[in-house]
Design an enzyme around this catalytic site. Sequence first.
Site, PDB file in Angstrom:
ATOM      1  CG  HIS A  60      80.336  13.413  12.416  1.00  0.00           C
ATOM      2  ND1 HIS A  60      81.210  12.550  11.433  1.00  0.00           N
ATOM      3  CD2 HIS A  60      80.628  14.598  12.158  1.00  0.00           C
ATOM      4  CE1 HIS A  60      81.537  13.587  10.599  1.00  0.00           C
ATOM      5  NE2 HIS A  60      81.039  14.447  10.949  1.00  0.00           N
ATOM      6  CG  ASP A  95      82.275   9.300  11.608  1.00  0.00           C
ATOM      7  OD1 ASP A  95      83.188   9.927  12.208  1.00  0.00           O
ATOM      8  OD2 ASP A  95      81.309   9.609  11.533  1.00  0.00           O
TER       9      ASP A  95
END
EC number: 3.1.-.-
Lengths: 556, 556
Positions: free
Chosen positions: B369, B197
């Site tokens: 994130h 990610d």
Amino acid sequence: MSKQENTSKVRVFALGGLGETGKNMYVVEVNDEMIVLDAGQMIPEDDMLGVDIVIADISYLVQNQERVKGIILSHGHAEHCGALPYVLKKLQVPVYGTKLTMGLIEDDLKTHHLLKKTEIKIVSPGDRVKIGNVKAEFFRVSHSIPDCIGVAIDTPQGYVVYTGDFKFDQTPADRKFADTGRMTEYGKKGVLCLLSDSTNAELPGTTPSEKVTEPGIKAVFREALGRVIVSTPSSNVYRIQQAMDAARETNRKVAVVGEAMKKVINISKRLGYLRVPKNLMINVDELANHKGEKIAVLTAGSQGEPTSALHRMAKGTDRQLSIMPKDTVIISAIPTPGKEKSIGRVVDFLYKVGAEVVHSDKDVNVSGHASQEELMLMLNLMKPRHFVPVQGEFRMQIAHGNLAQTTGVHPERVHLLQNGEVLQLEEKNATKSTKVPAGNVLVDGLGIGDVGNIVLRDRRLLSKDGILVVVVTLNKKANTFVSGPDIISRGFVYVRESEELLDEAKQKVTETLRECMNDNVNEWSSLKSNVRDVLSRYLFDQTKRRPMILPIIMEV
Amino acid sequence: MSKQENTSKVRVFALGGLGETGKNMYVVEVNDEMIVLDAGQMIPEDDMLGVDIVIADISYLVQNQERVKGIILSHGHAEHCGALPYVLKKLQVPVYGTKLTMGLIEDDLKTHHLLKKTEIKIVSPGDRVKIGNVKAEFFRVSHSIPDCIGVAIDTPQGYVVYTGDFKFDQTPADRKFADTGRMTEYGKKGVLCLLSDSTNAELPGTTPSEKVTEPGIKAVFREALGRVIVSTPSSNVYRIQQAMDAARETNRKVAVVGEAMKKVINISKRLGYLRVPKNLMINVDELANHKGEKIAVLTAGSQGEPTSALHRMAKGTDRQLSIMPKDTVIISAIPTPGKEKSIGRVVDFLYKVGAEVVHSDKDVNVSGHASQEELMLMLNLMKPRHFVPVQGEFRMQIAHGNLAQTTGVHPERVHLLQNGEVLQLEEKNATKSTKVPAGNVLVDGLGIGDVGNIVLRDRRLLSKDGILVVVVTLNKKANTFVSGPDIISRGFVYVRESEELLDEAKQKVTETLRECMNDNVNEWSSLKSNVRDVLSRYLFDQTKRRPMILPIIMEV
């Protein structure tokens, strides 16, 4: 000026500003004489489709033009003087501004055939002028363009001070300092009302000097293996100077891409605000004669504008120049709210080509607006009785109002002005009792104000699902179809792949009209609305889209 | 798995993703068997007018459906599973995901009549499954929604690991920790390729835990004098839990506005991911029975979406609820790039009403994130031979690739995948020799992929300056006008104020057609293009606008 009893009338109001508050044109009225502070243009909101720029509604000024005595421009940014030509077309009043500010707008006035008939008054910081019967004094402030001024308007009740855009730059690139001395003096003599720049009122601390980007930009120039492309707002003369100096030091030639930036460079060079080293500049078509490491390019487009040369250069669609691997691109600008994505898109394009990109980097970027500590300094210098946060969005003005309270301004003397709200100032208290006509006027092409809610609503509808035009010619006496129905669509479906759908739609129209004619329903409006209803329902069922439907029924 | 010599074929590619890189659907191919990783939907770009969502082009999967063995969903966010119904319509393959993920998508599948025919495989972190002949193992990661997994696909050359969205949360709200133990083991056994990610790869440091917002939200609930309105993405179960807990502690009842959030609350409560205290919830219409300080409201709209209840509540146009002075509104979400302005607009509305607003505040907001330190931790645990940054924009993937290099991944083994580029992996090297069909498919209403460049170009034209339809019926044999010309415009000018312009335009059309008929130019296409040219030139001269011009010439 004096603080003793008086019967003067001082009023302050804003005439325009997108969002929830006035911000691009303020008016100070002293005993019925009006002084206009700035005449800025705004970038349209996203839902103002097709609109070029937005300006303030000046109908109140026009209605009272004998009372409007002058327009003062604080500095040369379009957000502060871009509406000037539109204002001067309707209102012949003298315009006051510094040398660079007036130099930058002259071209615009020429284009609009206004230069000759406009009375231009070039002023310097420290100057005192009489505008009508109103005395005004200009004081230097720092910002991201040279030659910025604030204005102190002398009223019998005290000064009304407008800061314009500012920050306190302790190492200004041109060594010209904000005039804190004068500011202190206004504060001592008595400031009735301060109108101060709120853009960065949500940011704690102090905004760095314009100077901080100098080493950052030089470092990039030194380390770049190929060409350096610097993208910065075309009006940022300081940044342009830094790029030119860095180019000279690293033996690079400089080419400029873009008319707006060329214009700014020419004007500021001519007026002495930019030192362009000899033999530095070359034309874009000469770039090919030099090695990459000997080249720098200056261009605008730092907000990722899709129409900018930088955007085209990144996508490889510019006629003059394409970004290549080994190029280093500096994007030197603070993103305008809402532009983060378009800037990101350009950065992505640049990376894809293989260029180095220096962006959103504190070393090459700095805001021109004061942060909280500086805003409080301004408040403490001025010690205003009343406070009106100006510029910025509503939430920033709220934040600025809160700061003012922490410096001791009484909560009831902090006034947020919506467009048209008139703040009537008295030494002790202030009232917001009246309103003047105000708001935003949309400029689209040559049309000023002719694009309103109806046109915008139609553009929004058209942009979502397109349009479907149904044409049929009827002989109503004979109750027959002479031609059609035909259906033409734009922006609705890809016609070649939707023949069946459109044939069926045609069939529905025919059936509907037949039924109407059999039932002797034959007023235009009923026929049309029946066609519209049936078609709209059918198409929504089939596609879940709602195109605009335009039935055109001709009669022979 | 083994590291010895082998002849297996491992390929990795992305099928869709706005911008310059794949990001919402990846495929891993092991010896001709394909495993699909996520099936996300994307928010259309600003210039994709009228488009609802964007999904990946799955034609390669459809063409090779016998080789597609399964779809694995990493978590329940729409960006990762929102395209599932569209995929399953064309491709019947088993879908793997955790309990909450599958619970959240069931409704969607039901709506599309897909629930019964879809083979749903609920898995847990730690499970190993065989999908076709491919062995896959799921491991827990932390993110902003419970029950997130990464996937390790066991190939003869080593693991291919897909992290899904993640961060390393050291104090996860549900006390369920990312399985660093398994990650370490994959690293030891040998990771052929890591797909990780990249969303926050430009941010230094570590992303705070989901837990950090707990005291911030509670503090706001304690101090608020009136109602508290919490706006957060409807899928953020952790934040919803925190708001409910804060409400219970401050003796507030909770009402939910918005169907999406109600759905998430019901599902996560039913499945045990949300503890809803007894007697906490009330309906919106019961709010009036309670004092402001005894009320909390949960709603979505945290990206400032103009269609959201929060936007309407702020503007006072919502049927159920209006924001009032004394209300405190918490906007608990990280702005999606490009949404800063619409969020700002809502904040302005809220302030204007007189509400307190807590927004862009670290105490009530945290990203889901991983930042750079965590990304490097993941890289160091996995020690991948090859590295493919996934998710995020191109520039973020570039930044992530640079991070991978600092952790020791060889620059030649960092691979940025554009849509359709196939990365063929061998232990020593990798090649990007082939491409498969890929890209973005636009969904508008029921149409999937039927809105393409032509339709979008027309919508863009229509949105800028509107449309002008010219209708005329001719008798070509007799060389006469039977009816018209008539002009109908939409989104061009305000008709009532432009009668003169439109009359003159009509005159121009008549003259043009007469001339054509006199010159015996009477092919449809010439007549039409003449009308279009003359009108376009005239209107541009008069208005500097370029509406779309649609000449319709009927014949009798």
